[in-house]
Motif scaffolding. Sequence first.
Motif, PDB file in Angstrom:
ATOM      1  N   GLY A   1       0.828  -1.204   0.000  1.00 16.71           N
ATOM      2  CA  GLY A   1       0.000   0.000   0.000  1.00 16.71           C
ATOM      3  C   GLY A   1       0.857   1.247   0.000  1.00 16.71           C
ATOM      4  O   GLY A   1       1.724   1.422  -0.850  1.00 16.71           O
ATOM      5  N   ASP A   2       0.662   2.108   1.005  1.00 13.96           N
ATOM      6  CA  ASP A   2       1.367   3.392   0.987  1.00 13.96           C
ATOM      7  C   ASP A   2       2.538   3.459   1.958  1.00 13.96           C
ATOM      8  O   ASP A   2       3.169   4.501   2.102  1.00 13.96           O
ATOM      9  CB  ASP A   2       0.389   4.539   1.278  1.00 13.96           C
ATOM     10  CG  ASP A   2      -0.334   4.368   2.611  1.00 13.96           C
ATOM     11  OD1 ASP A   2      -0.005   3.433   3.357  1.00 13.96           O
ATOM     12  OD2 ASP A   2      -1.233   5.178   2.892  1.00 13.96           O
ATOM     13  N   ARG A  35       7.738  -4.920  -4.774  1.00 15.00           N
ATOM     14  CA  ARG A  35       7.803  -3.962  -5.892  1.00 15.00           C
ATOM     15  C   ARG A  35       6.926  -4.404  -7.054  1.00 15.00           C
ATOM     16  O   ARG A  35       6.212  -3.594  -7.659  1.00 15.00           O
ATOM     17  CB  ARG A  35       9.251  -3.796  -6.346  1.00 15.00           C
ATOM     18  CG  ARG A  35      10.114  -3.078  -5.333  1.00 15.00           C
ATOM     19  CD  ARG A  35      11.528  -2.891  -5.830  1.00 15.00           C
ATOM     20  NE  ARG A  35      12.358  -2.288  -4.806  1.00 15.00           N
ATOM     21  CZ  ARG A  35      13.662  -2.067  -4.928  1.00 15.00           C
ATOM     22  NH1 ARG A  35      14.281  -2.395  -6.061  1.00 15.00           N
ATOM     23  NH2 ARG A  35      14.346  -1.518  -3.942  1.00 15.00           N
ATOM     24  N   LEU A  37      -0.681  -3.623  -8.971  1.00 18.60           N
ATOM     25  CA  LEU A  37      -1.907  -3.156  -8.329  1.00 18.60           C
ATOM     26  C   LEU A  37      -2.130  -1.667  -8.520  1.00 18.60           C
ATOM     27  O   LEU A  37      -3.273  -1.194  -8.469  1.00 18.60           O
ATOM     28  CB  LEU A  37      -1.872  -3.513  -6.842  1.00 18.60           C
ATOM     29  CG  LEU A  37      -1.888  -5.023  -6.562  1.00 18.60           C
ATOM     30  CD1 LEU A  37      -1.659  -5.298  -5.085  1.00 18.60           C
ATOM     31  CD2 LEU A  37      -3.194  -5.651  -7.024  1.00 18.60           C
ATOM     32  N   ALA A  38      -1.059  -0.911  -8.763  1.00 22.11           N
ATOM     33  CA  ALA A  38      -1.222   0.525  -9.000  1.00 22.11           C
ATOM     34  C   ALA A  38      -2.045   0.785 -10.255  1.00 22.11           C
ATOM     35  O   ALA A  38      -2.793   1.776 -10.332  1.00 22.11           O
ATOM     36  CB  ALA A  38       0.147   1.188  -9.117  1.00 22.11           C
ATOM     37  N   GLU A  39      -1.935  -0.094 -11.244  1.00 22.03           N
ATOM     38  CA  GLU A  39      -2.641   0.090 -12.510  1.00 22.03           C
ATOM     39  C   GLU A  39      -4.031  -0.540 -12.513  1.00 22.03           C
ATOM     40  O   GLU A  39      -4.817  -0.299 -13.429  1.00 22.03           O
ATOM     41  CB  GLU A  39      -1.814  -0.519 -13.645  1.00 22.03           C
ATOM     42  CG  GLU A  39      -0.445   0.131 -13.828  1.00 22.03           C
ATOM     43  CD  GLU A  39       0.364  -0.549 -14.919  1.00 22.03           C
ATOM     44  OE1 GLU A  39      -0.117  -1.588 -15.439  1.00 22.03           O
ATOM     45  OE2 GLU A  39       1.447  -0.051 -15.254  1.00 22.03           O
ATOM     46  N   LYS A  71       3.280  -3.843  -6.092  1.00 20.14           N
ATOM     47  CA  LYS A  71       2.944  -2.418  -6.146  1.00 20.14           C
ATOM     48  C   LYS A  71       2.660  -1.980  -7.579  1.00 20.14           C
ATOM     49  O   LYS A  71       1.672  -1.279  -7.853  1.00 20.14           O
ATOM     50  CB  LYS A  71       4.103  -1.584  -5.585  1.00 20.14           C
ATOM     51  CG  LYS A  71       4.102  -1.355  -4.088  1.00 20.14           C
ATOM     52  CD  LYS A  71       5.297  -0.498  -3.717  1.00 20.14           C
ATOM     53  CE  LYS A  71       5.297  -0.093  -2.258  1.00 20.14           C
ATOM     54  NZ  LYS A  71       4.310   0.941  -1.947  1.00 20.14           N
ATOM     55  N   ALA A  72       3.532  -2.384  -8.496  1.00 17.79           N
ATOM     56  CA  ALA A  72       3.398  -1.962  -9.890  1.00 17.79           C
ATOM     57  C   ALA A  72       2.119  -2.513 -10.515  1.00 17.79           C
ATOM     58  O   ALA A  72       1.392  -1.800 -11.219  1.00 17.79           O
ATOM     59  CB  ALA A  72       4.622  -2.413 -10.683  1.00 17.79           C
ATOM     60  N   LYS A 127      -9.775   1.032  -4.907  1.00 19.75           N
ATOM     61  CA  LYS A 127      -9.974  -0.087  -5.827  1.00 19.75           C
ATOM     62  C   LYS A 127     -11.332  -0.743  -5.579  1.00 19.75           C
ATOM     63  O   LYS A 127     -11.851  -0.736  -4.460  1.00 19.75           O
ATOM     64  CB  LYS A 127      -8.881  -1.145  -5.644  1.00 19.75           C
ATOM     65  CG  LYS A 127      -7.460  -0.615  -5.619  1.00 19.75           C
ATOM     66  CD  LYS A 127      -7.017  -0.043  -6.939  1.00 19.75           C
ATOM     67  CE  LYS A 127      -5.549   0.378  -6.887  1.00 19.75           C
ATOM     68  NZ  LYS A 127      -5.105   1.008  -8.149  1.00 19.75           N
ATOM     69  N   ALA A 129      -7.363   2.518  -1.152  1.00 24.17           N
ATOM     70  CA  ALA A 129      -6.768   3.135  -2.341  1.00 24.17           C
ATOM     71  C   ALA A 129      -7.796   3.364  -3.450  1.00 24.17           C
ATOM     72  O   ALA A 129      -7.433   3.796  -4.547  1.00 24.17           O
ATOM     73  CB  ALA A 129      -5.631   2.265  -2.860  1.00 24.17           C
ATOM     74  N   LEU A 159      -6.305  -2.064  -0.302  1.00 25.41           N
ATOM     75  CA  LEU A 159      -6.773  -1.796  -1.664  1.00 25.41           C
ATOM     76  C   LEU A 159      -8.077  -1.004  -1.672  1.00 25.41           C
ATOM     77  O   LEU A 159      -8.273  -0.125  -2.522  1.00 25.41           O
ATOM     78  CB  LEU A 159      -6.936  -3.109  -2.421  1.00 25.41           C
ATOM     79  CG  LEU A 159      -5.627  -3.870  -2.668  1.00 25.41           C
ATOM     80  CD1 LEU A 159      -5.899  -5.236  -3.284  1.00 25.41           C
ATOM     81  CD2 LEU A 159      -4.690  -3.064  -3.558  1.00 25.41           C
ATOM     82  N   ARG A 177      -7.905  -1.411 -11.462  1.00 22.70           N
ATOM     83  CA  ARG A 177      -9.096  -0.781 -10.885  1.00 22.70           C
ATOM     84  C   ARG A 177      -9.957  -1.798 -10.157  1.00 22.70           C
ATOM     85  O   ARG A 177     -10.606  -1.478  -9.170  1.00 22.70           O
ATOM     86  CB  ARG A 177      -9.917  -0.100 -11.986  1.00 22.70           C
ATOM     87  CG  ARG A 177      -9.224   1.097 -12.629  1.00 22.70           C
ATOM     88  CD  ARG A 177     -10.127   1.782 -13.646  1.00 22.70           C
ATOM     89  NE  ARG A 177     -10.487   0.889 -14.741  1.00 22.70           N
ATOM     90  CZ  ARG A 177     -11.694   0.372 -14.925  1.00 22.70           C
ATOM     91  NH1 ARG A 177     -12.671   0.655 -14.073  1.00 22.70           N
ATOM     92  NH2 ARG A 177     -11.942  -0.424 -15.951  1.00 22.70           N
TER      93      ARG A 177
END
Length: 447
Positions: free
Chosen positions: A50-51, A132, A138-140, A135-136, A165, A163, A160, A142
């Motif tokens: 997450g963050d 890493r 799940l960042a993209e 993160k990449a 999602k 964030a 999530l 929805r």
Amino acid sequence: MRTVVVVGGGAAGSTAASRAKRLCPNCRVVLVEAGDVITHAPCAVPYAIGDMAEEAVWLFDKEEFEAERGVEVLLRTRAVDVEGNRVKLEGERGGFVEFDALIIATGARPWIPPVEGVGLRGVVVPTVANIRQAKAILAEARRVSIIGGGYIGVEMADVLAAAGKKVVLIEGEDRPLPKVLDRDVAGLLANYMASGGVELRLGERVVRLEGGGRVRRVVTDGGRYEVDAVVFATGVRPNVELALKAGAKLGPTGAVAVNRYLEAGPSGVYVAGDAAEMVHKVTGEPAWIPLATYANKMGYVAGTNAGLGGRAAEFPPVAGASVTKFRDMYVGSVGLTEADAARRGMAVAAYVVRALDRAKYVREVREMVVKALVSGGRLIGMQIVGFSSAVGAYVDLAAQFIGEPAERLFYAEYSYMPFTAPVWHPFVIVGRLWLRNYYRPNGSAAL
């Protein structure tokens, strides 16, 4: 020179190596780790995805650990076999290293169900090594499906959903946290997760993942869900292969059987942490409870005995205390559930208490629900839900009473002032209910 070899650089292994070196400063202590890092914090992985900063999960680097602890660290090196008093190594450091004592702390690894499509792009397994990548991916995304409703599944849903999602959590049992919560308590969590935007699909089993190279759909025996990513949080299994090669035996849980000194068969071989069994405080049976709190202490015990070359320390029975959260709801458990008791033919009396976390006239009072299970006059389990991190402290206190006569809850000692606790602590209320129901005319409690 006496040599202690420790395999595994997680909670148990790093603690064991440190303890052995402290007690035997003239010993050579070698810590062997297959990965790139040691002393990591896997419990923080969902939040690092997450963050939280990724670096938060690394507690020491190699150079710092060697300098501060005096331990020789071999990274990117795998212990692949044990031949007599030698460990065979492969990787960055090959060859053999001889030992007088061997501590195997190889932990546990994620278990992924054998369903079609797990190799598609967009499928995430939340581990320290995969932060890493996760993160990449799940960042993209929805729309994310989480497979598994245990600790990691609930925590990933928390991260999530916060964030923004769209989260679908699929759990094969009929409730979240099925291993540690009864249906009524789990229902409180499920309702709150649903109100927080998580779609819960309970009692459904994943059949396959679909997509043309990248995952686009999760198919269960109860529905089809369009997704951009999938998180597998389906639990872990103990890493026992090296221990078996060292002559250890598996117990009924599938983890390594050890005695109270954490010895595992051959003289001088110890197993600690998530690879090892322990004894449950209530049942007296072997249990496998892969938690960092136990791994740390098992490492300490194994390191003490390996460093001193004797049986100086014992690892006691455990109650299985744990806590997690979704948003601002905290959920904790210790001991057995009703389902655990039913499987063992134990008659159980359940006491559910709704209480406040402080005096009712104080601002920002928050409700807590405490469920206590009593069998044969003993407290065998407790589950606690509330909107305060104090739930963790309540679980810790409850752990001290597991296996004890239930009436002792009435006499539980606790600090009180209006801003920290109610004058009638929920545990005292549980004890009072027990005494009310089982009080005899002659004035003695039916324990």
